[in-house]
Write a protein that holds these residues in place. Structure first.
Motif, PDB file in Angstrom:
ATOM      1  N   VAL A   1       6.946   9.802   9.479  1.00 50.20           N
ATOM      2  CA  VAL A   1       7.553   9.538   8.170  1.00 50.20           C
ATOM      3  C   VAL A   1       6.489   9.742   7.103  1.00 50.20           C
ATOM      4  O   VAL A   1       5.281   9.644   7.377  1.00 50.20           O
ATOM      5  N   PRO A   2       6.909  10.032   5.869  1.00 48.70           N
ATOM      6  CA  PRO A   2       5.918  10.162   4.788  1.00 48.70           C
ATOM      7  C   PRO A   2       5.180   8.839   4.569  1.00 48.70           C
ATOM      8  O   PRO A   2       5.806   7.782   4.496  1.00 48.70           O
ATOM      9  N   VAL A   3       3.870   8.899   4.444  1.00 48.18           N
ATOM     10  CA  VAL A   3       3.043   7.706   4.280  1.00 48.18           C
ATOM     11  C   VAL A   3       2.163   7.878   3.045  1.00 48.18           C
ATOM     12  O   VAL A   3       1.447   8.886   2.922  1.00 48.18           O
ATOM     13  N   ARG A   4       2.238   6.902   2.148  1.00 42.13           N
ATOM     14  CA  ARG A   4       1.348   6.882   0.983  1.00 42.13           C
ATOM     15  C   ARG A   4       0.100   6.081   1.353  1.00 42.13           C
ATOM     16  O   ARG A   4       0.203   4.956   1.834  1.00 42.13           O
ATOM     17  N   VAL A   5      -1.068   6.639   1.125  1.00 42.72           N
ATOM     18  CA  VAL A   5      -2.334   5.989   1.461  1.00 42.72           C
ATOM     19  C   VAL A   5      -3.127   5.750   0.179  1.00 42.72           C
ATOM     20  O   VAL A   5      -3.337   6.684  -0.603  1.00 42.72           O
ATOM     21  N   GLU A   6      -3.559   4.508  -0.012  1.00 40.41           N
ATOM     22  CA  GLU A   6      -4.394   4.175  -1.170  1.00 40.41           C
ATOM     23  C   GLU A   6      -5.531   3.281  -0.705  1.00 40.41           C
ATOM     24  O   GLU A   6      -5.304   2.165  -0.231  1.00 40.41           O
ATOM     25  N   VAL A   7      -6.739   3.780  -0.829  1.00 48.92           N
ATOM     26  CA  VAL A   7      -7.936   3.044  -0.422  1.00 48.92           C
ATOM     27  C   VAL A   7      -8.761   2.768  -1.672  1.00 48.92           C
ATOM     28  O   VAL A   7      -9.257   3.702  -2.317  1.00 48.92           O
ATOM     29  N   ASP A   8      -8.901   1.496  -2.012  1.00 53.55           N
ATOM     30  CA  ASP A   8      -9.628   1.091  -3.221  1.00 53.55           C
ATOM     31  C   ASP A   8     -10.897   0.348  -2.809  1.00 53.55           C
ATOM     32  O   ASP A   8     -10.953  -0.883  -2.783  1.00 53.55           O
ATOM     33  N   LEU A   9     -11.904   1.108  -2.430  1.00 53.85           N
ATOM     34  CA  LEU A   9     -13.182   0.533  -1.993  1.00 53.85           C
ATOM     35  C   LEU A   9     -14.315   1.225  -2.740  1.00 53.85           C
ATOM     36  O   LEU A   9     -14.409   2.455  -2.726  1.00 53.85           O
ATOM     37  N   VAL A  10     -15.150   0.422  -3.367  1.00 54.40           N
ATOM     38  CA  VAL A  10     -16.303   0.981  -4.079  1.00 54.40           C
ATOM     39  C   VAL A  10     -17.373   1.424  -3.094  1.00 54.40           C
ATOM     40  O   VAL A  10     -18.050   2.431  -3.296  1.00 54.40           O
ATOM     41  N   GLU A  11     -17.526   0.656  -2.016  1.00 54.54           N
ATOM     42  CA  GLU A  11     -18.521   0.993  -1.000  1.00 54.54           C
ATOM     43  C   GLU A  11     -17.895   0.838   0.381  1.00 54.54           C
ATOM     44  O   GLU A  11     -16.796   0.262   0.514  1.00 54.54           O
ATOM     45  N   ARG A  12     -18.575   1.317   1.387  1.00 52.56           N
ATOM     46  CA  ARG A  12     -18.047   1.296   2.742  1.00 52.56           C
ATOM     47  C   ARG A  12     -18.524   0.059   3.492  1.00 52.56           C
ATOM     48  O   ARG A  12     -19.671  -0.384   3.314  1.00 52.56           O
TER      49      ARG A  12
END
Length: 465
Positions: A357-368
């Protein structure tokens, strides 16, 4: 915060037996349960079983605490005074050993009357073959022994205070509440109109007319209704004392938790190794064996039937491509290179692209985060997306990753059928165990009919440039 684990399936697993308005209610039968629910809790409390058990705990606490306090203070004082001689050591050890027994008694009393479940503290660690000296040394060095002694010393003044307040409030409330029943005692046997509120040489005020008697009973009713909550507040302090001083220490609890988590990690690693071995044996290894055999046959036919040999080589070429793809998939399952090179954003986007299925991905990280936490986050989202593909029947999904103070937050949501089940042995239950092994949490919100929202929390353990 309520936490539920499970996989997509048949709902939360509560079912109709959990209790409903037209069922058995509190377990006494449907009609009785409905009658009890018609009575407000505030009116039931003065005659509830819980209140009488808490009242019994406070009343028994006074004589018990006096006895334990006198014994403990006497023995500790004698032992401390005799430390100038060797006799003081066994006296102190005996006093602390008795305090450990007192602690077991108080845990049982709190469990029976307050419903407080407190685990047993760590046992004495006596060196094998050490004899009496080793036992005395273990008792004197045990933090549990000294915490139990401290409990006895602290509980005594609190038990006296609780007893005095409880007896005063309880008797005052019930005395005033029942005053209309027994006020006749004063004029018949005391020679006065009723309960005296005020009196001097010229004036006496008695509660003797119907209005004053009614008001007195109403005041008694208010005090009686407030008494269970006063007693409960007093026993809350007892709960804190029992839990804090008579249970296992935080350090020991943490050690036990870490040992359990280590077992989960070891079992998980062993299962992963078995899975890798099985995939290699049944997949790429089997294909490579067949490839070697096909190439051997093609070599034999090369001179006799070049066309057939070319066909077999072409088939072997296809087998090589398939084996290479299986090895790539297996390597990706161990630790994808894109995660190491580019981080969660790119790695999760790659996983989402393979979802049905279509998946929206949003990663809000300044550092790892550190590599271990980053890998756990990746495989958590991967497994959740696999569940969406296989079980949810969703039309779309989303993945959000962000950081809140020292926690890494993951949330996977879909618009599928919902109904996550907390049954043991499920995929999400195993995933929850893996997260728990690193102090993580898995929270499932999946009402029947959807949508399903699964949130994972992981500790943010350091950063990596």
């Amino acid at each position: 915060m309520a936490t539920q684990y499970g996989q997509y399936g048949s709902g939360y697993g509560y079912g109709s037996d959990y209790g409903s308005d037209d069922e058995s209610g509190y377990g006494y039968g449907s009609e009785h349960g409905r009658r009890r629910r018609r009575v407000p809790t505030a009116l039931r409390e003065p005659v509830s079983g819980r209140h009488w058990r808490e009242l019994a705990y406070v009343l028994l606490g006074f004589p018990i605490s006096v006895t334990l306090f006198v014994f403990t203070v006497s023995m500790l004082s004698a032992g401390a005074g005799l430390l100038v001689t060797f006799v003081g050591i066994p006296v102190l050890a005996a006093a602390l050993a008795a305090c450990r027994g007192f602690g077991a008694l108080e845990r049982a009393r709190a469990r029976g009357l307050l419903g407080l479940e407190v685990g047993d503290p760590e046992p004495l660690r006596v060196r094998a073959g050490g004899g009496a000296m080793a036992w005395m040394g273990a008792v004197l060095k045990s933090g549990t022994s000294w915490r139990n002694a401290l409990f006895v010393l602290l509980q005594f003044p609190w038990a006296v205070f609780s007893f005095a307040v409880t007896v005063a409030v309880w008797t005052f409330g019930w005395t005033l509440l029942t005053y209309p029943v027994w006020f006749w005692v004063f004029p018949m046997y005391g020679g006065q109109g009723g309960l005296q509120l005020y009196g001097d040489e010229q004036h006496q005020v008695y509660l003797d007319n119907p209005f004053e008697i009614t008001v007195t009973a109403l005041v008694g009713l208010l005090v009686t209704l407030a008494t269970p909550w006063i007693v409960r507040a007093l026993t809350t302090v007892d709960r804190l004392l029992v839990h804090g001083l008579l249970g296992p220490s935080r350090l020991v609890s943490r050690v036990v938790e870490l040992e359990s988590d280590r077992g989960v990690v070891v079992d998980t690693a062993a299962a992963d190794l078995r899975r890798i071995e099985r995939d290699l044996h049944d997949g790429a290894q089997a294909r490579l064996v067949n490839l070697a055999m096909d190439l051997g046959l093609a070599k034999e036919k090369l001179r006799e039937d070049p066309r057939e040999a070319a066909r077999m080589v072409d088939e072997a070429h296809g087998e090589v491509k398939t084996a290479l793809q299986e090895l790539r998939d297996l390597a990706r399952g161990i630790h994808p290179a894109v995660l190491t090179d580019r981080g969660l954003d790119a790695a999760l986007s790659a996983v989402a692209s393979r979802c049905v299925v279509p998946v929206r991905v949003e990663v809000d990280l300044v550092e790892r985060p550190v590599a271990a936490i980053e890998g756990i986050a990746y495989f958590t989202v991967s497994e959740l997306l696999q569940n969406i593909s296989k079980h949810s029947g969703a039309r779309s999904a989303s993945v959000d990753v962000w950081r809140v103070e020292n926690r890494l937050m993951l949330q996977v949501e879909d618009d599928g059928a919902g109904g996550a089940d907390a049954s043991g042995g499920s995929g999400l239950a195993g995933l929850a165990g893996r997260l728990d092994a690193v102090d993580g949490i898995l929270v499932v919100d999946s009402p029947v009919g959807g949508p399903t929202r699964i949130t994972a929390e992981l500790p943010w353990r350091g950063v990596r440039g």
